[in-house]
Design an enzyme around this catalytic site. Structure first.
Site, mmCIF file in Angstrom:
data_model
loop_
_atom_site.group_PDB
_atom_site.id
_atom_site.type_symbol
_atom_site.label_atom_id
_atom_site.label_comp_id
_atom_site.label_asym_id
_atom_site.label_seq_id
_atom_site.Cartn_x
_atom_site.Cartn_y
_atom_site.Cartn_z
ATOM 1 N N ARG A 1 0.735 4.094 5.525
ATOM 2 C CA ARG A 1 -0.300 5.131 5.774
ATOM 3 C C ARG A 1 -0.470 5.596 7.206
ATOM 4 N NH1 ARG A 1 -4.634 3.157 6.419
ATOM 5 N NH2 ARG A 1 -3.925 0.813 6.320
ATOM 6 N N LYS B 1 -5.136 5.530 -1.651
ATOM 7 C CA LYS B 1 -6.188 5.181 -0.928
ATOM 8 C C LYS B 1 -7.342 5.964 -0.433
ATOM 9 C CE LYS B 1 -4.849 0.911 -0.199
ATOM 10 N NZ LYS B 1 -5.592 -0.181 -0.735
ATOM 11 N N HIS C 1 -12.431 -3.753 -1.772
ATOM 12 C CA HIS C 1 -11.254 -4.033 -1.468
ATOM 13 C C HIS C 1 -10.583 -5.444 -1.846
ATOM 14 C CE1 HIS C 1 -7.502 -3.500 1.505
ATOM 15 N NE2 HIS C 1 -7.154 -2.990 0.187
ATOM 16 N N SER D 1 -3.650 -5.271 3.523
ATOM 17 C CA SER D 1 -2.445 -5.281 2.697
ATOM 18 C C SER D 1 -1.565 -6.503 3.674
ATOM 19 C CB SER D 1 -1.607 -4.110 3.115
ATOM 20 O OG SER D 1 -0.361 -3.843 2.894
ATOM 21 N N LYS E 1 -3.257 -10.366 -1.820
ATOM 22 C CA LYS E 1 -4.099 -9.927 -2.897
ATOM 23 C C LYS E 1 -3.210 -9.888 -4.044
ATOM 24 C CE LYS E 1 -5.860 -6.289 -1.698
ATOM 25 N NZ LYS E 1 -5.057 -5.984 -0.331
ATOM 26 N N THR E 2 -2.273 -9.031 -4.173
ATOM 27 C CA THR E 2 -1.774 -8.784 -5.636
ATOM 28 C C THR E 2 -0.777 -10.214 -5.992
ATOM 29 O OG1 THR E 2 -1.106 -6.650 -5.088
ATOM 30 C CG2 THR E 2 0.429 -7.421 -6.342
ATOM 31 N N ASP F 1 -6.317 -4.457 -6.486
ATOM 32 C CA ASP F 1 -6.525 -4.060 -5.050
ATOM 33 C C ASP F 1 -7.959 -3.645 -4.853
ATOM 34 O OD1 ASP F 1 -5.412 -3.503 -2.510
ATOM 35 O OD2 ASP F 1 -5.488 -1.090 -3.201
ATOM 36 N N ARG G 1 7.582 -1.133 -1.585
ATOM 37 C CA ARG G 1 6.490 -1.213 -2.547
ATOM 38 C C ARG G 1 6.889 -0.802 -3.867
ATOM 39 N NH1 ARG G 1 1.009 -2.549 -1.042
ATOM 40 N NH2 ARG G 1 0.768 -2.107 0.949
#
Length: 528
Positions: free
Chosen positions: A57, A199, A218, A236, A240-241, A255, A319
Site C-alpha cells: 500500500r 482496503k 480489522h 498485516s 491474523k490469516t 481480515d 500475497r
C-alpha cells in the site's frame, strides 16, 4: 452518495461501450490475463502477477475528498488526508478518458458484507483482467438472482497504467487512491498493487457500518463446533490469516468483519494471505488454497512455474488471494454469533511483551486504542525491517472516523457479551529483532488454542513487572521459560532497558487520546 450528473453520465457512457466485459468467469479472466501478458500460471494453475515498484500500500498517496456532509465526520490528519472536490473531478475525468481508449475493460459486480441487512453493493471497473479476477475472488459474489437487482453504491475505478503528474494533478506522486464518499467512487491509478482496492472498500465500510450501530473491525474470525466465535485483531504480518486458519475450527474470514446485534459477519468473500516463507507443513490450509482461481502477487516462480515462497527478492509482502470456500470447512455464508474470545495480535520487535497475557477491561481498551505492533518488511512502501508503530484499533490506516467511535463500541460489546480478551505477541522472544528470534508458530498456536478453549480462564498467573499483564505460569506444550519474556532474555539488564524504552513510547503515544477516561490509562497502561 450522489454523483453529479455530468460525472455520472461520463462513467455510464464508458460502461455502455463495446469494450466492456462484465462478470466474466474465473476461467475467462485467467485466460485473458495470461494471453495479454499480465500474468503467468503456476504449476497448480494459479495466476501469478508482479506489480512493479508498488508491492504494498501507498498510504502517503491516499486521499479522501473533502465534501459535505461526510467531512464533518472524518478524522482528518496524516491518515485521512483531504483533497478538494475539483482536484478529484479533474483527475477522475482524465482517468475515464484514459480507460476509454483501452481495447477492453473488465467489470465485476458484487457485495461487501455477508449480512444482507447491511451489505454494500459494489462495482469494480478494471484495466487489468487479473485485477478483476482479484475482485471476483476477494469480494462477495452475487447469485444470478441477486445480480439482476444489483445497483452499485460504490464503484472502484482502477487504472494502474495511468500515471499522475503531481504538479498538475495535486497528488503526492504518480500513484493515487482517492475516495469520494458522496459520489460513491474510489479512484485508483499509478499502482498495480491489488490490495489498494480491497482496503479502500474496507475504509468505506469503516465509515458506513458504525452509522448503523455495527462495529467494523480489522480482524480475522473463526468458530468452533460449539459455536464459540474468536476474533483475531492485528495489522498485516501479525498472524491474523495464519492463526484463524485452524483445521480444528471453521473460518469465518481472515481480515475484515462487522459485529452487529445479531453477531459477527465477514465483510469479504475471500482471503488475502501473506505467503513469505509459506510451507505446507506450517500452514496447510493456506498452502492448499493456492490453486486454480487463486491470484499470487510478486511470488517468485521457478522454470516449471512452482512458487518459491522463501524468495522475497521482489518483496517480503508476497500475497495470495483466494475465495473463502478454498479453505475447507469455512463458514458460508460467513456469519456467526457473538464472540467469546478476542485476541489482540502484536509483532513486538522489541521482544518485551509476553507471548500471551489475559487483559482486564481497562487493559483491553488501552491496548486496543494503542494498537502497538511492528510494521513488517514490505507491507508498505519503504519498510525493509520491522518498525515500531501504534495503529489505533489495530487498523488506523483504514479508519475514517475518530478512534474513540470504534473503541467505545468495542468496550460496550465486551461488557454486553462477557468476552475474554488476550494480548498475543507473535513477534520476538529472547531479545529484540536481530538478537532474539521470532516466536515459534507452533507455540503461538498452542497458546491461542488454550485461550479459546478456556484453559486460561482459571490458570495460575503472575503479573508482569512492565505492563502489569497477567501471564500464565504454565501452558501444556509451551516451554515455561518463554511465557515470561524477561526470563527468555540472557541479558536481563538489556531486557529492562528495552522495556523502559517501549513503555515510554506507549505513554507518549497515548497522550493523543485526551478525551479518553484517565482510568483506562492508569489501570490499563504500563506500570514500570
Amino acid at each position: 452518495m450522489m454523483m453529479s450528473s455530468k460525472l455520472s453520465d461520463k462513467l455510464n457512457d464508458l460502461l455502455a461501450g463495446g469494450s466492456i466485459r462484465t462478470q466474466l468467469s474465473v476461467g475467462e479472466l485467467t485466460q485473458i490475463a495470461v494471453e495479454r501478458g499480465e500474468a503467468v500460471l503456476t504449476d497448480k494453475g494459479a495466476v501469478r502477477a508482479t506489480t512493479g515498484k508498488y508491492t504494498g500500500r501507498s498510504p502517503k498517496d491516499r486521499f479522501i475528498v473533502e465534501e459535505s456532509p461526510s467531512k464533518e465526520d472524518i478524522d482528518w490528519g496524516s491518515v485521512n488526508k483531504p483533497v478538494q472536490p475539483e482536484v478529484f473531478e479533474k483527475l477522475y475525468n482524465k482517468v475515464l478518458d484514459h480507460l476509454g481508449a483501452k481495447n477492453e475493460l473488465y467489470v465485476f459486480n458484487g457485495f461487501a458484507g455477508a449480512d444482507p441487512a447491511s451489505r454494500l453493493h459494489i462495482r469494480a471497473v478494471n484495466e487489468f483482467a487479473w485485477h478483476n479476477l482479484f475482485c471476483h475472488q476477494l469480494f462477495i459474489r452475487p447469485t444470478e438472482e441477486e445480480l439482476k437487482k444489483h445497483e452499485a453504491q460504490f464503484t472502484i475505478v482502477s487504472a494502474p497504467t495511468f500515471k499522475a503528474d503531481p504538479e498538475v494533478d495535486g497528488t503526492n506522486s504518480e500513484a493515487f487512491v482517492m475516495i469520494s464518499i458522496e459520489r460513491g467512487i474510489i479512484l485508483i491509478g499509478g499502482t498495480e498493487y491489488a490490495g489498494e482496492m480491497k482496503k479502500s472498500i474496507f475504509s468505506i465500510m469503516n465509515y458506513l457500518l458504525p452509522k448503523q450501530d455495527i462495529l467494523s473491525m480489522h480482524c480475522s474470525a473463526n468458530v468452533g463446533e460449539e459455536g464459540d466465535v474468536a476474533l483475531f485483531f492485528g495489522l498485516s504480518g501479525t498472524g491474523k490469516t495464519t492463526l484463524s486458519a485452524d483445521p480444528h475450527r471453521r473460518l469465518i474470514g481472515d481480515d475484515e468483519h462487522g459485529w452487529s446485534e445479531q453477531g459477527v459477519f465477514n465483510i469479504e468473500g475471500g482471503c488475502y494471505a501473506k505467503t513469505i516463507n509459506l510451507s505446507e507443513e506450517k500452514e496447510p490450509q493456506i498452502y492448499g488454497a493456492i490453486r486454480e482461481g487463486s491470484v499470487l502477487e510478486n511470488v517468485v516462480l521457478d522454470e516449471e512455474g512452482k512458487p518459491n515462497y522463501d524468495d522475497g527478492s521482489l518483496t517480503e509482502n508476497t500475497r495470495a488471494a483466494y475465495p473463502l470456500e478454498y479453505i475447507e470447512g469455512s463458514v458460508i455464508p460467513s456469519v456467526a454469533g457473538h464472540p467469546k474470545t478476542i485476541l489482540f495480535l502484536t509483532a513486538d520487535a522489541f521482544g518485551v511483551l509476553p507471548p500471551i497475557s489475559k487483559l482486564t477491561k481497562e487493559q483491553a481498551m488501552y491496548h486496543f486504542l494503542s494498537g502497538f505492533t511492528s510494521k513488517l518488511a514490505g507491507t508498505e512502501r519503504g519498510i525493509t525491517s520491522p518498525q515500531m508503530t501504534f495503529s489505533t484499533c489495530f487498523g488506523s490506516p483504514f479508519l475514517p472516523l475518530h478512534a474513540t467511535v470504534y473503541a467505545e463500541m468495542l468496550g460496550k460489546k465486551i461488557d454486553e457479551h462477557d468476552v475474554n480478551v488476550f494480548l498475543v505477541n507473535t513477534g520476538w522472544t529472547g531479545g529484540e529483532y536481530g538478537v532474539g528470534q521470532r516466536m515459534k508458530l507452533s507455540y503461538t498456536r498452542t497458546m491461542v488454542r488454550a485461550a479459546i478453549e478456556g484453559k486460561l480462564d482459571n490458570a495460575e498467573m503472575e503479573k508482569g513487572s512492565v505492563f502489569g499483564l497477567n501471564m500464565p505460569l504454565e501452558i501444556e506444550g509451551v516451554p515455561s521459560e518463554v511465557l515470561n519474556p524477561r526470563n527468555a532474555w540472557a541479558d536481563k539488564e538489556a531486557y529492562d532497558a528495552k522495556a523502559k524504552e517501549l513503555t515510554a513510547a506507549f505513554r507518549e503515544n497515548f497522550r493523543k487520546f485526551g478525551s479518553v477516561s484517565k482510568e483506562i490509562e492508569e489501570k490499563g497502561g504500563p506500570i514500570l
